[in-house]
Design a protein around this motif. Structure first.
Motif, mmCIF file in Angstrom:
data_model
loop_
_atom_site.group_PDB
_atom_site.id
_atom_site.type_symbol
_atom_site.label_atom_id
_atom_site.label_comp_id
_atom_site.label_asym_id
_atom_site.label_seq_id
_atom_site.Cartn_x
_atom_site.Cartn_y
_atom_site.Cartn_z
ATOM 1 N N GLU B 86 38.875 -42.176 -46.786
ATOM 2 C CA GLU B 86 40.282 -42.171 -46.399
ATOM 3 C C GLU B 86 41.175 -41.434 -47.413
ATOM 4 N N SER B 87 41.023 -41.791 -48.690
ATOM 5 C CA SER B 87 41.916 -41.182 -49.685
ATOM 6 C C SER B 87 41.640 -39.686 -49.821
ATOM 7 N N ARG B 89 40.658 -37.676 -47.436
ATOM 8 C CA ARG B 89 41.286 -37.004 -46.285
ATOM 9 C C ARG B 89 42.777 -36.768 -46.547
ATOM 10 N N ARG B 90 43.399 -37.781 -47.116
ATOM 11 C CA ARG B 90 44.839 -37.668 -47.394
ATOM 12 C C ARG B 90 45.107 -36.542 -48.399
ATOM 13 N N ASN B 119 44.870 -42.037 -37.629
ATOM 14 C CA ASN B 119 44.705 -41.839 -39.064
ATOM 15 C C ASN B 119 45.378 -40.538 -39.523
ATOM 16 N N ASN B 123 48.345 -40.357 -42.229
ATOM 17 C CA ASN B 123 48.179 -39.589 -43.473
ATOM 18 C C ASN B 123 49.197 -38.459 -43.590
ATOM 19 N N GLU B 126 52.301 -40.062 -44.765
ATOM 20 C CA GLU B 126 52.234 -40.388 -46.197
ATOM 21 C C GLU B 126 52.415 -39.153 -47.069
ATOM 22 N N ASN B 127 52.079 -37.993 -46.521
ATOM 23 C CA ASN B 127 52.270 -36.741 -47.255
ATOM 24 C C ASN B 127 53.627 -36.112 -46.965
#
Lengths: 167, 337
Positions: B86-87, B89-90, B119, B123, B126-127
Motif C-alpha cells: 500500500e505505502s 503504491r502511494r 484504493n 491514494n 492523500e497525494n
C-alpha cells in the motif's frame, strides 16, 4: 488555495538562468569535494541538471531510482517518527553515491570514488544544498511571468505519438 | 507533476499504471518497450522479486522527440498491485500527471478491481490529487480469457465518470498502444490548459518569441536576478558517517504465467566535462589532486605519521637518558656512602 496557485504548484518550471546558476554551484561543489558527478533530480524522478564526468548509464533510469529510493526512505523515516532523512548514502566497492535533499522538491545525487572521502563530500554537499535552496527560494519569490508553450504543442505532440505508437 | 525545463529544452510527464495484482500493468510496459521504436524507448527497469512480482515499481522512459523545440518525454511507471504494498503504491503515485487503470476482466477478480480503484482514489487524495481532475484511462485487460465479465458491467462498476476505456489483451499487445496514446494525449491537453490558466499577465515581448518560433527555436524567458550569494565554504564540520541500504525480503507469490521481464541495457553517451569556474573565493584552489597528498604527490598522512613517530622517539630517548643518569647518580651515592 486559489486555483491559479494550485495549478502553479502542480508543475515545476526551470528557466535557463536558474539552471546556469545551479550548474555553477554544482561545478564549484565538484571541484571542492573531489566528487565525480552531481545530479539534481526532482522528487518525481526527472533530471533537472547534471555536472561532472561523462557517464555510461541511463540517466533517466538513475534519476527515477534516486527519487524512488528517497521516497522509500522518507516512509521509513515516518515509521521511526522522523519527518525526513535528509541524507542517504550507498557505498560501493569503487563508487559510492550520496543523496541529499535540497529544499522541498529536489534531490542532489553525488557520485564519488576513492579520490575523496565521505566527509569531504558531506561537508561541501551541505554548502551546495544550502546555496541551491537559496536559488530556489529566490526564484519562488520572484514575481515572474510564465513562458508560454508553443501554440498547438499538444496537437504536435499527439501527432508524434501517433507516429511512434501507430495510428 | 509536469517538469518543464527550458535549459535542457525538455518536458517531462509522469504516467502511472495502476490496478490489482497480476492485472497486466508490467506486461503493458513490456509491450510498449517491445513494439515502440527502439530509439524512442529507454531502458525498462524493474524492481521486482525473484518471483517476477513488482516490488517497488517498473519504469521506462518514452521519448517522443522534439515538439515545438522541446524534447518531450513520458516516464512510465507501474505500481506493485499486491495489497500489502500500500505505502509503495502511494509513493509511486506521487506527482503523477496521468493514470492508466488496468482492470482484470476475469469474474473472480471483479471485487479486486473495485477495491483497487477505491484504493487509487484514496491514494490520489492523500497525494493532493483528485481522481476527477487527473487524466485517467481504463483498460479492461485479459479479454481473451474465458470466464470474463462483460465490458458493460465492468464499465458500470468502475467508470461512473465516463472515462475513456479500452479492451486489451496485453500479453499480445492488443489495446496497449491505444491506451497509452489516450492517456498521453489527455496529459498533453492538460499541460496546454494549465499553461494558459496560470499565466499571470501577457508576455510583453512576444515578438522575440514569435521570431524564435519562426526560426524553429524555443524562446525562453530568463531571470534578471543577480547571481547567488556566496556562502562561506569550509565553515561547517564534516560529520563522517556511513550507512548502507538493504532491501527487505518479503514472502512473495510467484507469477504463474511464465512471462519473464526484459532487462535491456542501453548506454546513453555522456557529455563533456564542464569548464572550470573561478574558485578563488573558496578555501581550496580548485585543483583535483587526491586528498591527503601534498603538491609533490606524497601522502601527507604517511608523512604525519612518520613525524609523529620521530617526535615520540626523541622523547623516549630523552627519558631513557635522564633515567640512566639518575640511576648512575644513585649508584655513585650508594658506593661513596
Amino acid at each position: 488555495m486559489r486555483t491559479e496557485d494550485k495549478l502553479r504548484n502542480n508543475r515545476l518550471v526551470f528557466y535557463e538562468k536558474d539552471i546556469k546558476r545551479i550548474d555553477r554551484v554544482l561545478e564549484e561543489f565538484l571541484k571542492l569535494s573531489g566528487a565525480k558527478l552531481a545530479l539534481l533530480v526532482d522528487r518525481e524522478g526527472h533530471l533537472v541538471t547534471r555536472q561532472g564526468a561523462p557517464v555510461e548509464f541511463d540517466m533517466d533510469s538513475v534519476s527515477a531510482l534516486v527519487a524512488g529510493s528517497f521516497a522509500a526512505t522518507r516512509e521509513m523515516a515516518h515509521c521511526l517518527g522522523e519527518d525526513e532523512f535528509s541524507i542517504m548514502f550507498h557505498q560501493g566497492k569503487k563508487d559510492s553515491i550520496q543523496l541529499t535533499l535540497v529544499g522541498d522538491r529536489t534531490l542532489l545525487g553525488i557520485v564519488f570514488d576513492e579520490n575523496t572521502t565521505i566527509g569531504m563530500v558531506r561537508l561541501y554537499a551541505q554548502e551546495a544544498s544550502r546555496r541551491l535552496t537559496d536559488i530556489f527560494e529566490k526564484s519562488d519569490r520572484e514575481n515572474r511571468e510564465e513562458t508560454p508553450m508553443e501554440q498547438g504543442f499538444a496537437n504536435d505532440a499527439k501527432d508524434k505519438l501517433n507516429d511512434i505508437l501507430g495510428e | 507533476m509536469v517538469q518543464i525545463n527550458f535549459a535542457r529544452r525538455e518536458v517531462n510527464c509522469k504516467i502511472v499504471y495502476y490496478g490489482p495484482g497480476l492485472s497486466g500493468k508490467t506486461t503493458n510496459l513490456e509491450k510498449v518497450h517491445e513494439f515502440a521504436p527502439k530509439e524512442h524507448c529507454g531502458k525498462l527497469t524493474s524492481i521486482a522479486t525473484e518471483g517476477d512480482r513488482t516490488l517497488f515499481f517498473d519504469f521506462m522512459p518514452l521519448n517522443i522527440g522534439t515538439v515545438a523545440g522541446m524534447n518531450t518525454k513520458f516516464q512510465l511507471y507501474t505500481v506493485p498491485g499486491q495489497t500489502f504494498y500500500e505505502s509503495t503504491r502511494r509513493l509511486v503515485l506521487q506527482g503523477a500527471d496521468g493514470v492508466v487503470f488496468v482492470a482484470d476482466s476475469q469474474k473472480d477478480k471483479f471485487d479486486e478491481n473495485l477495491e483497487s480503484f477505491e484504493n487509487l482514489r484514496r491514494n490520489l487524495k492523500e497525494n493532493g490529487l483528485s481522481i476527477e481532475e487527473l487524466p485517467l484511462v481504463i483498460q479492461y485487460n485479459k479479454r481473451d480469457l474465458p470466464n470474463i465479465v462483460d465490458v458493460k458491467t465492468l464499465d458500470k462498476a468502475l467508470n461512473a465518470d465516463g472515462r475513456p476505456y479500452f479492451e486489451g489483451v496485453a500479453v499480445k499487445g492488443t489495446g496497449v498502444m491505444q491506451t497509452l496514446k489516450a492517456v498521453s494525449g489527455m496529459v498533453l491537453e492538460t499541460l496546454n490548459t494549465r499553461h494558459r490558466k496560470t499565466r499571470r499577465r501577457p508576455t510583453p515581448d512576444t515578438s522575440a518569441i514569435e521570431a524564435a518560433r519562426d526560426a524553429g527555436k524555443t524562446a525562453t524567458k530568463e531571470w534578471t536576478q543577480p547571481g547567488p550569494q556566496l556562502i562561506g565554504a569550509g565553515t561547517r564540520t564534516a560529520r563522517a558517517a556511513a550507512g548502507s541500504a538493504r532491501s527487505a525480503a518479503t514472502p512473495q507469490t510467484r507469477r504463474t504465467d511464465g512471462h519473464s521481464r526484459q532487462d535491456i541495457r542501453r548506454g546513453v553517451p555522456g557529455e563533456a566535462f564542464p569548464s572550470r569556474a573561478d574558485t578563488s573565493r573558496f578555501p581550496r584552489t580548485g585543483d583535483r589532486r587526491p586528498l591527503n597528498t601534498d603538491t609533490a604527490g606524497r601522502d601527507t598522512r604517511t608523512i604525519q605519521r612518520f613525524e609523529q613517530k620521530k617526535t615520540n622517539g626523541i622523547w623516549i630517548a630523552a627519558a631513557v637518558t635522564v633515567g640512566a643518569a639518575a640511576a648512575l647518580v644513585g649508584l655513585l651515592l650508594v658506593l661513596f656512602s
